[in-house]
Each structure stands twice: as structure tokens, then as C-alpha cells.
Design an enzyme around this catalytic site. Structure first.
Site, PDB file in Angstrom:
ATOM      1  N   ASP A   1       0.827  -1.205   0.000  1.00 46.22           N
ATOM      2  CA  ASP A   1       0.000   0.000   0.000  1.00 46.22           C
ATOM      3  C   ASP A   1       0.866   1.261   0.000  1.00 46.22           C
ATOM      4  O   ASP A   1       1.854   1.349   0.740  1.00 46.22           O
ATOM      5  CB  ASP A   1      -0.852  -0.029   1.282  1.00 46.22           C
ATOM      6  CG  ASP A   1      -1.930   1.026   1.312  1.00 46.22           C
ATOM      7  OD1 ASP A   1      -2.847   0.948   0.487  1.00 46.22           O
ATOM      8  OD2 ASP A   1      -1.861   1.929   2.172  1.00 46.22           O
TER       9      ASP A   1
ATOM     10  N   GLU B   1      14.116 -15.310   0.685  1.00 48.85           N
ATOM     11  CA  GLU B   1      14.405 -16.326   1.715  1.00 48.85           C
ATOM     12  C   GLU B   1      13.495 -17.534   1.509  1.00 48.85           C
ATOM     13  O   GLU B   1      13.675 -18.572   2.128  1.00 48.85           O
ATOM     14  CB  GLU B   1      14.133 -15.742   3.118  1.00 48.85           C
ATOM     15  CG  GLU B   1      15.158 -14.722   3.581  1.00 48.85           C
ATOM     16  CD  GLU B   1      14.696 -13.946   4.830  1.00 48.85           C
ATOM     17  OE1 GLU B   1      13.700 -14.354   5.478  1.00 48.85           O
ATOM     18  OE2 GLU B   1      15.342 -12.927   5.132  1.00 48.85           O
TER      19      GLU B   1
HETATM   20  C1  NOJ Z   1      -4.431   2.915  -0.778  1.00 51.65           C
HETATM   21  C2  NOJ Z   1      -5.587   2.016  -0.498  1.00 51.65           C
HETATM   22  O1  NOJ Z   1      -5.909   1.312  -1.674  1.00 51.65           O
HETATM   23  C3  NOJ Z   1      -6.708   2.882  -0.015  1.00 51.65           C
HETATM   24  O2  NOJ Z   1      -7.919   2.192   0.086  1.00 51.65           O
HETATM   25  C4  NOJ Z   1      -6.314   3.482   1.313  1.00 51.65           C
HETATM   26  O3  NOJ Z   1      -7.304   4.403   1.725  1.00 51.65           O
HETATM   27  C5  NOJ Z   1      -4.976   4.213   1.223  1.00 51.65           C
HETATM   28  N1  NOJ Z   1      -3.999   3.506   0.471  1.00 51.65           N
HETATM   29  C6  NOJ Z   1      -4.401   4.468   2.594  1.00 51.65           C
HETATM   30  O4  NOJ Z   1      -3.949   3.274   3.163  1.00 51.65           O
END
Ligand code: NOJ
Length: 552
Positions: free
Chosen positions: A214, A264
Site C-alpha cells: 500500500d 528467503e
Molecule cells: C491505498 C488504499 O488502496 C486505499 O484504500 C487506502 O485508503 C490508502 N492507500 C491508505 O492506506
């Protein structure tokens, strides 16, 4: 149609499975509810694995299912190595992995390293420990500015609207690029680095096959004093790695160290970066083989239903990937954007987010157009080299639920923009499995977001066995793709018509996409079309896979 999965074969130790996979994104709270509390959960997912095996996906990516106060739909995490009790237990997770692997489906989990929840023990400790404490160093705390420190330390804006700084109540402020309940971590801190490397190992040891990272481009920040100004988030990135917050050069060193963790394992774990930045050559660097291997290329998702837009983003993506040796990715929908069937049915000049904010009024959405274009775009995407990421419900042809009432909305975007933006709930409405019944078969009772009446017509039960349905098209396409897709070879073929795209893959099959309002000839023997018709012509706004006639 068949819901049997007798042909499924367990996963094999293939190192490169992800390079050409179809990966299905599950938003756990909205997929299937096993215990009838209105919230999707791991037992619900487990019960629907046969459906996914019959659909023909290679892997599922699970959006966060970790303990979370749900300030941002689960992307605010209090424990990165556990399961939210409302969604199940670690044992339930192990069952999902074991069953999925038996059915030949691999598992990708979400890693959220830019921030934690404000209820994560580290942040609770940091607030209690006060200014200057070591606990605060894991996050980004700074003194306020202005005569009495009542101004934020910098002008940084949150992605969800408003300032990216929140007062801690003791003279300091903390940085949150997303909701105020999502404090950003300090990636210069060795404990933060070690915590996430161990988190990767924790899930890899439990059998997961890969990770979706993310906000992968935000971890490294220039926090030197005085804090630099951030002009306007993603809109004006300098695209040279020098922005104070996004896509800095140093972030790649983090992923080179993660690659060592992935390696790993045998087979090595895969990873895909989420970098929501203007697409440029820098976007693809995350996919270098000594880093994550894949990066979401959102340029196809950002393109409108238009032949030139599709052609140019595909051309660029293939060129850039071939230069860095990463594996291509294609995406049309996700839990963060309005569903592609809806996007393509609106007139090109529609302001999508204003339309949503107005509950979808003003511009009439034609369902038949949505269906035609969404299917054609999907068939095109599935014919491209590399891997395709599907978002739950797109196989049903689901539309965005544009008219969710304000009081039901959960996305922080709505509140933080003072209602100016509606947020992302419209693509997160729990799936319809049956045409009737409570919550359309999602669970034994209601659903945490209200489902519209029209969901019944889109239900899995309504489409299964109907050869003209969207679901059966996806099933046929995924099955055929397995037999056709080989290498990353790709070549545009001149169609002689600016409204028709044509490209060839190895072993003599091609794809034709007709954006025009007239029928066009199929220059060969059709294998599968987005309309179901295998005649010598292709309908308007449709796509076909075909074996070309030998040149005369
Ligand atoms: C990207 C994620 O896909 C989204 O849903 C989220 O709100 C933001 N990152 C923050 O984590």
C-alpha cells in the site's frame, strides 16, 4: 455453466506464476458474510473459494483483514499480524490458505507500511510518552509553527482532504498523509524497518504467496528541517525523485532489502507496488527484478473508453516494462475507484466525482452501454501480456452504487471533504450472490452498506448458466486465456480504422476491439467475443479474440 472445480489442481512451486496471473481482489468486508453479522469475513471467503476456482482465477489478493477501528476501511491497522475478530481468527486464515492452495489459488495479502492506526500500541505509547520521547520517533512528530505553535509544521495536504498534520494536544503535531487516525510512520527508524520485514516473514511463514504494498511510493520522506513545502501532492510531482513526500529515490533501497526477505522463501514471494502517482518512467522502477517485481499500472484504469487513450497507455506500459524487466499489470477497477462499467457509460466530458457527489443524478446512465463497453474492455485487458487484476463484482458487470444515502457512508473522504466528495463506498457495497433473500445471499442478515434493489438482477445465481451473462463471459475468457497466453509477446496490427484496435499475441491469436458505432469484419476465425456472437462481424463497442486468416 459449471460450478464444479474438479479440474482445479493444487498450486505448484512455480517461481514465475505471478507474471501472467489473473489476480482477483477481495475486499473482505464486502465479499461474503459467514456469520450473518452483516460484515464479510474469512469463513465467508472460504465458503466461496469454489466459486473463485470455477471462475478460473490464479490468485486472490485480500485487502486488509487485520484488527482495525475502520477509520479507513481497514487500512488503519492496530496489529499487522492478526485477524480482526469481526472477520475471524488466524486459524480461519490458515484454512483459507490451505483450501485455496488445494484449489490451485494463491494468496496475496495487503501490507500497509506507510501508517498505522492511531490505536496501534506504538502510537498510543507515543501519545502517552510525550514530546521528545523515543516512542515518538517511530512516527513523524514536529512542533507547530506560528507565534504560539498553533499552525501546522508544513503545508502538506492529506489525500482525504484538509491538512496532513494533526495536533497532539501538547504542542506537537503529527503527520498523516491519509486520515487523522492514520499517523505516518518514520521510515528512518530501524525498529519500523525491522517490524515490517518481520511482518512479511510472519505471513510468508503462514503460506502466503505474495504481497500488495500500500502507498509504496511514500515511505521515504525528506524530513530535514525546515520541512519542505509540498506543492500539491500527486498533481505536480517533479518526477525526478526529489519531492519531499512521494517517490523519492531512497524508497527503492527499502524494496531492495524486502527482495532479500522474499528470496528467503522457495518459491520466492511476489510483490506488487501500489503507487498512485502520475504515470511516468519512474512508476515502473518499483517493478525492477531486485525490488518488488510488479507495480500496478493504473494508466489503463485512468484512461477513458477511447481507442487512442487505450492504445497509448498500452504502448507505453509494454515499452517501459520491457526496459526494466518487470512483469506487466493491468487494472480496470479496484476498491478505490468507481467501477469501470459505470465510468465507461458516462459521456467523456462528465465530471465523474461531481456526478457521484450528486448521487448519480443529472446524467442518465445507460446500462446497455455500460455492459457492452465494460465487457469489451475486459476482454481486451485479458488478451494483453502480463497479469490482470480483477476487482470483486466486476465479473458480474456490477455498476457503481451512486446513490448511497449520506448517513450510510463510511469512507473518511466524505467527512474530510465536508461532503464535497462522496468517497469510495459505491464500489464497496457487499456482493449479490442470490437474486433474493436477505442481503442477496451475502449473508444470513443485512449488509454493512445498503444494497440497491437492482443488485438482484446482477446476482451470481441470476447469471450462472446464462451464456449471455457477464459472469459466463469471464469464466470462458479465463479458461481460454489459460490455453492461449504464453509469453509476453505483443504487437499492434494496423486495423485500417482509427476506431478499431487490433493486436497480435504469439501462437497466432489476435484481439480486435471495436470502439465504433458500426459492425466491423472479423479478419479471421472468432474464438470468443464480448457479445457471445462468433459470426464474421463484430458488433459496435465489442471485442473478439480470433485466429487471423492466412494472408493472401
Ligand atoms: C491505498 C488504499 O488502496 C486505499 O484504500 C487506502 O485508503 C490508502 N492507500 C491508505 O492506506
Amino acid at each position: 455453466m459449471s460450478t464444479s472445480f474438479a479440474s482445479a489442481t493444487p498450486v505448484t512451486p512455480d517461481r514465475d506464476w505471478w507474471r501472467r496471473a489473473v489476480i482477483y481482489q477481495i475486499y473482505p468486508r464486502s465479499f461474503a458474510d459467514g456469520d450473518g453479522d452483516g460484515i464479510g469475513d474469512l469463513p465467508g471467503i472460504r465458503s466461496r473459494l469454489p466459486y473463485l476456482a470455477a471462475l478460473g482465477v490464479d490468485a486472490i489478493w485480500l485487502s486488509p483483514f487485520y484488527p482495525s477501528p475502520l477509520a479507513d476501511g481497514g487500512y488503519d491497522i492496530t496489529d499487522h499480524r492478526d485477524v480482526d475478530p469481526r472477520l475471524g481468527t488466524l486459524e480461519d486464515f490458515d484454512h483459507v490458505v490451505a483450501d485455496a492452495h488445494r484449489l490451485g489459488i494463491r494468496i496475496v495479502v495487503d501490507i500497509v507500511p506507510n501508517h498505522t492506526s492511531d490505536q496501534h500500541p506504538w502510537f498510543v505509547e507515543a501519545l502517552e510518552a510525550g514530546p521528545g520521547s523515543p516512542a515518538r520517533e517511530r512516527y513523524i512528530f514536529r512542533d507547530g509553527t506560528g507565534p504560539d505553535g498553533s499552525e501546522p509544521p508544513a503545508d502538506w495536504r492529506s489525500h482525504f482532504g484538509g491538512s496532513a498534520w494533526q495536533r497532539a494536544g501538547d504542542g506537537e503535531w503529527y503527520c498523516h498523509l491519509f486520515a487523522r487516525e492514520q499517523p505516518d510512520l518514520n521510515w528512518d527508524h530501524p525498529e519500523v524497518r525491522a517490524y515490517f520485514e518481520d511482518t512479511l516473514r510472519f505471513w510468508a511463514d503462514r503460506g502466503v504467496d505474495g504481497f500488495r504494498i500500500d502507498v509504496a511510493h511514500s515511505l521515504a520522506k525528506d524530513l530535514s528541517h525546515p520541512l519542505r513545502s509540498q506543492p500539491n501532492l500527486d498533481a505536480v510531482l517533479p518526477l525526478d525523485g526529489t519531492d519531499p513526500l512521494y517517490d523519492r529515490e531512497e524508497v527503492h533501497e527499502i524494496y531492495r532489502s524486502w527482495r532479500k526477505v522474499f528470496d528467503e522463501y522457495d518459491p520466492p514471494r511476489m510483490a506488487v507496488a501500489e503507487t498512485w502517482t502520475p504515470t511516468s518512467s519512474r512508476t515502473y522502477l518499483y517493478a525492477r527484478p531486485d525490488e518488488l517485481g510488479q507495480v500496478f499500472d493504473f494508466s489503463l484504469l485512468k484512461a477513458q473508453w477511447h481507442p487512442e487513450q487505450f492504445r497509448s497507455v498500452i504502448t507505453r506500459s509494454i515499452r517501459e516494462h520491457s526496459q526494466i524487466g518487470g512483469a506487466m499489470t493491468w487494472v480496470l477497477s479496484s476498491h478505490d475507484v468507481p467501477r469501470h462499467a459505470t465510468r465507461y457509460a458516462l459521456p467523456l466530458d462528465t465530471d465523474l466525482y461531481a456526478w457521484l457527489a450528486g448521487d448519480g443524478r443529472g446524467v442518465e446512465l445507460d446500462e446497455a452501454t455500460a455492459r457492452r463497453r465494460a465487457r469489451a474492455a475486459t476482454l481486451m485487458m485479458l488478451a494483453l501480456p502480463g497479469s490482470a487484476y480483477l476487482y470483486q463484482g466486476e465479473e458480474l458487470g456490477l455498476l457503481e452504487v451512486a446513490d448511497l444515502p449520506a448517513e450510510s457512508l463510511r469512507d473518511p473522504v466524505f467527512e474530510r471533504t465536508g461532503g464535497e466528495l462522496k468517497g469510495r463506498d459505491g464500489c464497496r457495497v457487499p456482493l449479490p450472490w442470490t437474486s433474493g433473500g436477505p442481503s442477496f445471499g451475502f449473508g444470513a442478515d443485512g449488509s454493512w452498506l445498503p444494497q440497491p434493489d437492482w443488485f438482484g438482477a446482477y446476482a451470481v445465481s441470476a447469471q450462472s448458466g446464462d451464456r449471455g451473462s457477464s459472469l459466463e463471459l469471464y469464466r470462458s475468457a479465463l479458461a481460454l486465456r489459460r490455453t492461449l497466453a504464453t509469453d509476453d509477446d505483443f504487437a499492434w496490427v494496423e486495423s485500417g480504422d482509427p476506431e478499431v484496435l487490433r493486436f497480435a499475441r504469439r501462437d497466432g491469436w489476435e484481439c480486435l476491439v471495436n470502439f465504433s458505432a458500426r459492425e466491423v469484419d472479423v479478419p479471421g476465425r472468432p474464438l470468443l467475443s464480448s457479445t457471445g456472437d462468433l459470426g464474421p462481424t463484430l458488433a459496435p463497442e465489442a471485442a473478439v479474440w480470433f485466429v487471423p486468416s492466412a494472408p493472401v
